[in-house]
Design a protein around this motif. Structure first.
Motif, short mmCIF file in Angstrom:
data_model
loop_
_atom_site.label_atom_id
_atom_site.label_comp_id
_atom_site.label_asym_id
_atom_site.label_seq_id
_atom_site.Cartn_x
_atom_site.Cartn_y
_atom_site.Cartn_z
N GLN A 174 0.82 -1.21 0.00
CA GLN A 174 0.00 0.00 0.00
C GLN A 174 0.85 1.27 0.00
O GLN A 174 0.44 2.30 -0.53
CB GLN A 174 -0.92 0.00 1.23
CG GLN A 174 -2.00 -1.06 1.21
CD GLN A 174 -3.04 -0.83 0.13
OE1 GLN A 174 -3.24 0.30 -0.31
NE2 GLN A 174 -3.70 -1.89 -0.29
N SER A 175 2.06 1.19 0.56
CA SER A 175 2.91 2.39 0.58
C SER A 175 3.30 2.80 -0.84
O SER A 175 3.52 3.99 -1.10
CB SER A 175 4.16 2.14 1.42
OG SER A 175 4.97 1.13 0.85
N ALA A 176 3.36 1.84 -1.76
CA ALA A 176 3.70 2.16 -3.15
C ALA A 176 2.62 3.02 -3.79
O ALA A 176 2.91 3.83 -4.68
CB ALA A 176 3.91 0.89 -3.95
N VAL A 177 1.37 2.86 -3.35
CA VAL A 177 0.27 3.67 -3.87
C VAL A 177 0.51 5.13 -3.50
O VAL A 177 0.44 6.04 -4.34
CB VAL A 177 -1.08 3.18 -3.33
CG1 VAL A 177 -2.22 4.08 -3.82
CG2 VAL A 177 -1.33 1.73 -3.74
N GLY A 178 0.82 5.37 -2.21
CA GLY A 178 1.09 6.73 -1.78
C GLY A 178 2.35 7.30 -2.40
O GLY A 178 2.39 8.49 -2.77
N ALA A 179 3.38 6.45 -2.53
CA ALA A 179 4.64 6.92 -3.13
C ALA A 179 4.43 7.37 -4.56
O ALA A 179 5.00 8.38 -5.00
CB ALA A 179 5.69 5.82 -3.05
N THR A 180 3.62 6.62 -5.31
CA THR A 180 3.36 6.97 -6.71
C THR A 180 2.64 8.32 -6.80
O THR A 180 2.97 9.16 -7.65
CB THR A 180 2.52 5.88 -7.39
OG1 THR A 180 3.22 4.63 -7.31
CG2 THR A 180 2.24 6.20 -8.84
N ALA A 181 1.67 8.53 -5.91
CA ALA A 181 0.97 9.82 -5.89
C ALA A 181 1.91 10.94 -5.49
O ALA A 181 1.92 12.03 -6.10
CB ALA A 181 -0.22 9.76 -4.93
N GLY A 182 2.74 10.70 -4.46
CA GLY A 182 3.67 11.72 -4.00
C GLY A 182 4.70 12.09 -5.06
O GLY A 182 5.01 13.27 -5.26
N GLU A 183 5.24 11.09 -5.75
CA GLU A 183 6.22 11.35 -6.81
C GLU A 183 5.62 12.22 -7.90
O GLU A 183 6.28 13.14 -8.42
CB GLU A 183 6.71 10.02 -7.40
CG GLU A 183 7.61 9.22 -6.46
CD GLU A 183 7.84 7.82 -6.97
OE1 GLU A 183 7.30 7.47 -8.05
OE2 GLU A 183 8.55 7.05 -6.28
N ARG A 210 -0.15 4.37 2.97
CA ARG A 210 -0.18 5.30 1.85
C ARG A 210 0.40 6.66 2.26
O ARG A 210 1.12 7.29 1.49
CB ARG A 210 -1.62 5.45 1.32
CG ARG A 210 -2.13 4.18 0.65
CD ARG A 210 -3.51 4.33 0.05
NE ARG A 210 -3.93 3.05 -0.57
CZ ARG A 210 -4.98 2.89 -1.35
NH1 ARG A 210 -5.77 3.94 -1.63
NH2 ARG A 210 -5.28 1.72 -1.85
N LEU A 211 0.09 7.10 3.47
CA LEU A 211 0.69 8.33 3.98
C LEU A 211 2.20 8.20 4.07
O LEU A 211 2.95 9.11 3.67
CB LEU A 211 0.10 8.66 5.36
CG LEU A 211 0.76 9.81 6.13
CD1 LEU A 211 0.62 11.12 5.37
CD2 LEU A 211 0.16 9.92 7.54
N ALA A 212 2.66 7.06 4.57
CA ALA A 212 4.10 6.83 4.67
C ALA A 212 4.76 6.85 3.29
O ALA A 212 5.88 7.37 3.13
CB ALA A 212 4.38 5.49 5.36
N GLY A 213 4.06 6.33 2.29
CA GLY A 213 4.60 6.34 0.93
C GLY A 213 4.73 7.74 0.38
O GLY A 213 5.72 8.08 -0.28
N VAL A 214 3.72 8.59 0.64
CA VAL A 214 3.80 9.98 0.19
C VAL A 214 4.98 10.67 0.86
O VAL A 214 5.77 11.39 0.22
CB VAL A 214 2.50 10.74 0.49
CG1 VAL A 214 2.65 12.22 0.15
CG2 VAL A 214 1.33 10.15 -0.29
N ARG A 215 5.14 10.47 2.16
CA ARG A 215 6.23 11.12 2.89
C ARG A 215 7.59 10.68 2.35
O ARG A 215 8.51 11.49 2.24
CB ARG A 215 6.11 10.79 4.37
CG ARG A 215 5.04 11.61 5.08
CD ARG A 215 4.89 11.23 6.53
NE ARG A 215 4.12 12.25 7.25
CZ ARG A 215 3.43 12.02 8.36
NH1 ARG A 215 3.43 10.79 8.89
NH2 ARG A 215 2.76 12.98 8.95
N GLN A 216 7.71 9.41 2.03
CA GLN A 216 8.98 8.91 1.50
C GLN A 216 9.29 9.53 0.14
O GLN A 216 10.42 9.95 -0.13
CB GLN A 216 8.93 7.40 1.38
CG GLN A 216 10.21 6.78 0.84
CD GLN A 216 10.11 5.27 0.71
OE1 GLN A 216 9.05 4.70 0.91
NE2 GLN A 216 11.21 4.63 0.36
#
Length: 338
Positions: A174-183, A210-216
Motif C-alpha cells: 500500500q505504501s507504493a500507492v502513496g509513493a506513486t501519488a507523491g512522486e 499510503r501516507l508513509a509512501g507519500v512522505r517517502q
C-alpha cells in the motif's frame, strides 16, 4: 394444526427418485448433477436427468458431496466489516467465477474487531473451509494458520503487506500507492502536499501505509495528513479552510474521496488543478467521468481467474511449502486534475 401439516408434508426427493424417473443409474445422476460426467454421459441422457431433477425439485446435498470429495469445496475470503468499493467488488466477482469453474463456492466472511486472532481462526475453522484467503485484514497469525490446517483447511493465503508464517502470501504494498501519488505531485512542483486520512478506523491498514509512501516520495516537502469523514459536510469543512492550510496538492486516498472533495472544492470556488491539484487512487471509471478528469494511481490487482487457478493448485497440493507472490504494481494515470 401441527398434525394436519405433518400429514401433508412429503419427504425430500432423493437421487434414487431422480434415477427412477429418468431411467438411469444413481451414478449417472451423480455424474450429471455434479458436472463430472465428462464424455461418459450423452447429451440426451444429461437433459433427461436434469429434467427429472427439475420435475421432482431435487437439489444435490452439499454435505454428501463433501464426503465424496474429501473437503467442503468452500473458499472463505475473510474481510473486515467495511463497505467495499468497485475495485474490490470487480476483483471478487472474477475470483468467485473462477472458483466456481473449478467446482468451489466462494463466500465473504465479515470479521469482528473484538475477537483475538485465535478466536477468529477458530470461527473460520468451524465452517471447515477448504481454503481461506485473509483478504484486506491483518487478523491471521501463525497460530491461526495452524488451527485452520488442523481443522482440514488445505490452503491458507494472506493478502497483506507482510508475510504470515505458514501461509501463502500475496503481498500488496500500500505504501507504493502513496509513493506513486507523491512522486507525481512533487514532479509537478508541489512542495506542500495534503494527504486525506479517512476517519473510518477499518481503513487505517490502507491509509497509514499510503501516507508513509507519500512522505517517502516527497522527502524535503511539507506533507500534512488531513482527517476526513466520508460525508459532504466534512468535505465542505476541508474546502472552507483549504486556502488557510497553504497546501497546493492533495492525495485524496482513493477516487471516491477525491470525487467528494472535488465537488466540495467546486462549490467553494476552489479551482482544480490551479488552486488544488488532486490525485486519487484505484483508477475507477469515476476518475474518467469527473470534470476535470481525475489523475489516479492505478493498482493492478491479480486477475480473479488466475488467483482461482492458484487456489485450486494449492488445494490439490496441500503440502506445498508456503509461497510468496508480489502483486499490485502502482502506476500513475495522469489526467486533468493535477
Amino acid at each position: 394444526m401441527w398434525s394436519a401439516m405433518s400429514e401433508t408434508t412429503s419427504t425430500a426427493p432423493t437421487s434414487a427418485d431422480v434415477a427412477r424417473l429418468a431411467g438411469v443409474s444413481r451414478a449417472t445422476v451423480s455424474y450429471v448433477l455434479n458436472d463430472t460426467a465428462g464424455g461418459r454421459v450423452s447429451e440426451k441422457t444429461r437433459l433427461r436427468v436434469r429434467a427429472a431433477a427439475d420435475q421432482l425439485g431435487y437439489v444435490p446435498h452439499a454435505a454428501a458431496r463433501s464426503l465424496r470429495a474429501g473437503h467442503t469445496g468452500l473458499v472463505l475470503m475473510a474481510a473486515p466489516e467495511i463497505t467495499f468499493g468497485p475495485l474490490f467488488n470487480e476483483f471478487f466477482a472474477e475470483l468467485r467465477a473462477g472458483l466456481r469453474d473449478h467446482g468451489y463456492t466462494a463466500v465473504l466472511y465479515g470479521t469482528r474487531g473484538d475477537l483475538s486472532g485465535r478466536e477468529i481462526a477458530r470461527a473460520w475453522a468451524e465452517l471447515r473451509p477448504t481454503a481461506v484467503i485473509t483478504g484486506v485484514t491483518d487478523d491471521l497469525t501463525p497460530e491461526g494458520v495452524e488451527i485452520l490446517r488442523r481443522s482440514g483447511t488445505r490452503a491458507v493465503l494472506s493478502l497483506a503487506e507482510r508475510p504470515v508464517p505458514g501461509a501463502h502470501s500475496l503481498l500488496l504494498d500500500q505504501s507504493a500507492v502513496g509513493a506513486t501519488a507523491g512522486e507525481h505531485l512533487v514532479a509537478r512542483g508541489h512542495r506542500a502536499i495534503g494527504v486525506v486520512m479517512p476517519t473510518d478506523a477499518t481503513l487505517r491498514r490502507f491509509s497509514e501505509p499510503r501516507l508513509a509512501g507519500v512522505r517517502q516520495a516527497a522527502a524535503g516537502a511539507r506533507v500534512e495528513p488531513l482527517a476526513l469523514d466520508y460525508t459532504e459536510s466534512s468535505a465542505a469543512e476541508l474546502a472552507a479552510r483549504w486556502r488557510s492550510l497553504g497546501l497546493t496538492g492533495l492525495f485524496c486516498y482513493n477516487d471516491e474521496y477525491a470525487a467528494l472533495i472535488q465537488a466540495a472544492f467546486q462549490d467553494a470556488g476552489i479551482a482544480v488543478p490551479t488552486d488544488a491539484a488532486l490525485v486519487g487512487a484505484d483508477d475507477l471509471m469515476l476518475a474518467r467521468v469527473l470534470r476535470p478528469r481525475l489523475t489516479s494511481v492505478h493498482v493492478s490487482l491479480p486477475e480473479g481467474i488466475a488467483l482461482a487457478d492458484l487456489i485450486d493448485r494449492l488445494i490439490r497440493e496441500p503440502d506445498t511449502p508456503p509461497e510468496t507472490y508480489r502483486i499490485g504494481d502502482a502506476t500513475i494515470t495522469v489526467r486533468d486534475s493535477s
